[in-house]
Design a protein around this motif. Structure first.
Motif, PDB file in Angstrom:
ATOM      1  N   VAL A  70      20.636  97.181  12.846  1.00  0.00           N
ATOM      2  CA  VAL A  70      21.803  96.527  13.429  1.00  0.00           C
ATOM      3  C   VAL A  70      22.185  97.217  14.733  1.00  0.00           C
ATOM      4  N   ASP A  71      22.142  98.539  14.750  1.00  0.00           N
ATOM      5  CA  ASP A  71      22.450  99.293  15.970  1.00  0.00           C
ATOM      6  C   ASP A  71      21.547  98.851  17.119  1.00  0.00           C
ATOM      7  N   LEU A  72      20.250  98.777  16.840  1.00  0.00           N
ATOM      8  CA  LEU A  72      19.301  98.437  17.896  1.00  0.00           C
ATOM      9  C   LEU A  72      19.515  97.012  18.391  1.00  0.00           C
ATOM     10  N   LYS A  73      19.902  96.105  17.500  1.00  0.00           N
ATOM     11  CA  LYS A  73      20.206  94.734  17.928  1.00  0.00           C
ATOM     12  C   LYS A  73      21.414  94.722  18.859  1.00  0.00           C
ATOM     13  N   MET A  74      22.417  95.536  18.553  1.00  0.00           N
ATOM     14  CA  MET A  74      23.590  95.614  19.415  1.00  0.00           C
ATOM     15  C   MET A  74      23.212  96.178  20.782  1.00  0.00           C
ATOM     16  N   ILE A  75      22.325  97.163  20.786  1.00  0.00           N
ATOM     17  CA  ILE A  75      21.880  97.737  22.050  1.00  0.00           C
ATOM     18  C   ILE A  75      21.159  96.693  22.887  1.00  0.00           C
ATOM     19  N   ARG A  76      20.323  95.883  22.234  1.00  0.00           N
ATOM     20  CA  ARG A  76      19.593  94.842  22.965  1.00  0.00           C
ATOM     21  C   ARG A  76      20.548  93.793  23.530  1.00  0.00           C
ATOM     22  N   ILE A  77      21.611  93.485  22.802  1.00  0.00           N
ATOM     23  CA  ILE A  77      22.618  92.545  23.327  1.00  0.00           C
ATOM     24  C   ILE A  77      23.288  93.148  24.555  1.00  0.00           C
ATOM     25  N   ALA A 100      16.154 110.311  10.026  1.00  0.00           N
ATOM     26  CA  ALA A 100      14.702 110.247  10.209  1.00  0.00           C
ATOM     27  C   ALA A 100      14.224 108.800  10.324  1.00  0.00           C
ATOM     28  N   ALA A 101      14.781 107.920   9.496  1.00  0.00           N
ATOM     29  CA  ALA A 101      14.383 106.514   9.536  1.00  0.00           C
ATOM     30  C   ALA A 101      14.798 105.864  10.857  1.00  0.00           C
ATOM     31  N   TYR A 102      15.961 106.225  11.353  1.00  0.00           N
ATOM     32  CA  TYR A 102      16.438 105.688  12.635  1.00  0.00           C
ATOM     33  C   TYR A 102      15.496 106.129  13.756  1.00  0.00           C
ATOM     34  N   LYS A 103      15.143 107.393  13.767  1.00  0.00           N
ATOM     35  CA  LYS A 103      14.244 107.898  14.807  1.00  0.00           C
ATOM     36  C   LYS A 103      12.908 107.163  14.769  1.00  0.00           C
ATOM     37  N   GLU A 104      12.430 106.871  13.568  1.00  0.00           N
ATOM     38  CA  GLU A 104      11.162 106.164  13.433  1.00  0.00           C
ATOM     39  C   GLU A 104      11.271 104.752  14.000  1.00  0.00           C
ATOM     40  N   LEU A 105      12.387 104.081  13.760  1.00  0.00           N
ATOM     41  CA  LEU A 105      12.598 102.743  14.319  1.00  0.00           C
ATOM     42  C   LEU A 105      12.605 102.781  15.847  1.00  0.00           C
ATOM     43  N   VAL A 106      13.241 103.803  16.399  1.00  0.00           N
ATOM     44  CA  VAL A 106      13.289 103.950  17.858  1.00  0.00           C
ATOM     45  C   VAL A 106      11.888 104.165  18.410  1.00  0.00           C
ATOM     46  N   ASN A 107      11.084 104.981  17.725  1.00  0.00           N
ATOM     47  CA  ASN A 107       9.711 105.255  18.172  1.00  0.00           C
ATOM     48  C   ASN A 107       8.854 103.994  18.161  1.00  0.00           C
ATOM     49  N   GLN A 108       9.228 103.028  17.310  1.00  0.00           N
ATOM     50  CA  GLN A 108       8.456 101.793  17.198  1.00  0.00           C
ATOM     51  C   GLN A 108       9.040 100.668  18.062  1.00  0.00           C
ATOM     52  N   ALA A 109       9.979 101.002  18.931  1.00  0.00           N
ATOM     53  CA  ALA A 109      10.646  99.988  19.759  1.00  0.00           C
ATOM     54  C   ALA A 109      10.462 100.300  21.240  1.00  0.00           C
ATOM     55  N   PRO A 110       9.293  99.964  21.796  1.00  0.00           N
ATOM     56  CA  PRO A 110       9.022 100.282  23.212  1.00  0.00           C
ATOM     57  C   PRO A 110       9.872  99.493  24.192  1.00  0.00           C
ATOM     58  N   ASP A 111      10.579  98.445  23.715  1.00  0.00           N
ATOM     59  CA  ASP A 111      11.363  97.613  24.627  1.00  0.00           C
ATOM     60  C   ASP A 111      12.706  98.221  24.983  1.00  0.00           C
ATOM     61  N   LEU A 112      13.051  99.348  24.363  1.00  0.00           N
ATOM     62  CA  LEU A 112      14.358  99.957  24.622  1.00  0.00           C
ATOM     63  C   LEU A 112      14.295 100.807  25.891  1.00  0.00           C
ATOM     64  N   GLN A 113      14.336 100.128  27.017  1.00  0.00           N
ATOM     65  CA  GLN A 113      14.260 100.808  28.304  1.00  0.00           C
ATOM     66  C   GLN A 113      15.639 101.336  28.702  1.00  0.00           C
ATOM     67  N   ASN A 114      15.655 102.456  29.396  1.00  0.00           N
ATOM     68  CA  ASN A 114      16.898 103.040  29.922  1.00  0.00           C
ATOM     69  C   ASN A 114      17.909 103.362  28.825  1.00  0.00           C
TER      70      ASN A 114
END
Length: 296
Positions: A70-77, A100-114
């Motif tokens: 949910v956090d990452l979806k908010m960031i993308r918005i 640890a799980a959050y960090k893993e999700l971030v590592n698998q999300a190359p679209d999170l620029q800047n």
């Protein structure tokens, strides 16, 4: 000999919480909120900028249960509404497995620029104490508290502190159970069915809005329906139902350790129409949510 009832450990809570998420529309409910309301909410933050170069930063502070997706979806918005803006994202989460799980999700999300991430493996109170001790009262444009105020010792002061962390025109998002949810009825009418091992605060939207009114801050409430299929909770020996009952009561192996009378009272309470409805032979517990948007 029947083992004694005890609270869930941090690891056991993660497992029980996953069973809840797998059988509820909690995340779908939040997705609807993100789709319908979040773009307008974060668009208002643009009033902060006095430049058009898009080199300013949004600083966001995220507090909540394990809702990294949910956090990452908010960031993308936020990225979509403010393209090119850098995001300084800080997360406060005491559970190491969730971090640890959050960090893993971030590592698998190359679209999170800047986007930069800072993890604080702390409770909200520990984070508050750390900020006050260091004297570094950082200001944030967006802070969210998703389903986390149930485990806070002093809810009014916690809200007051994090509201004070908002920058000018910043937003605080509090997601909490609605007064129309089955939880509200269960806690109000059938609290005696819940074991003493559940150390959470029984608080819903009205309890939070009362705090906000006393603080004199502007806020808006959005209500979204959500359901939780608890059918297996009534099936003897069902492992999934057992984990869901553990989550509901905050107790390890509730069905195997609670006295028979307590189990029976709780199961009867869960079937009451103010808590649940029956659809196609399934028992659906009302998990309705309130999204409270607080102005700085």
């Amino acid at each position: 000999m029947i083992p004694a009832m005890r609270s869930l450990t941090a690891e056991e809570y993660v497992e029980a919480f996953k069973s809840f998420l797998d059988h509820s529309t909690e995340h779908q409910c939040m997705d609807e909120f993100n789709k319908e309301q979040m773009p307008n909410i974060v668009a208002g933050i643009t009033r902060l900028w006095h430049c058009i170069s898009h080199k300013a930063e949004h600083a966001s502070l995220l507090l909540g249960d394990f809702l990294a997706g949910v956090d990452l979806k908010m960031i993308r918005i936020l990225q979509a509404v403010h393209p090119g803006v850098s995001i300084d994202n800080e997360i406060v989460e005491p559970n190491p497995q969730h971090v640890a799980a959050y960090k893993e999700l971030v590592n698998q999300a190359p679209d999170l620029q800047n986007v930069s991430f800072i993890w604080h493996q702390l409770t909200s109170l520990e984070y508050e104490q750390q900020v006050k001790e260091k004297g570094t009262h950082k200001k944030f444009d967006f802070i969210h508290m998703i389903q986390m105020l149930y485990r806070v010792e002093d809810i009014p002061n916690t809200i007051k502190f994090f509201h004070s962390c908002l920058d000018h025109h910043g937003k605080l998002l509090i997601i909490i159970l609605s007064d129309s949810s089955g939880w509200a009825s269960l806690w109000k009418k059938h609290r005696d069915c819940l074991p003493a091992t559940d150390s959470g605060h029984y608080i819903t939207c009205s309890g939070i809005t009362e705090v906000l009114q006393r603080l004199g801050v502007q806020h808006r409430v959005y209500e979204f329906p959500s359901g939780w299929d608890i059918t297996e909770c009534f099936t003897e020996g069902d492992a999934v139902g057992g984990r869901m009952m553990d989550f509901l009561t905050g107790t390890k192996n509730f069905l195997g350790t609670a006295p028979a009378a307590l189990r029976r009272r709780l199961q009867e309470a869960l079937c009451q129409p103010e808590c649940s409805s029956t659809r196609g032979g399934r028992v659906i517990f009302s998990n309705n949510l309130s999204m409270i948007v607080v102005e700085s």
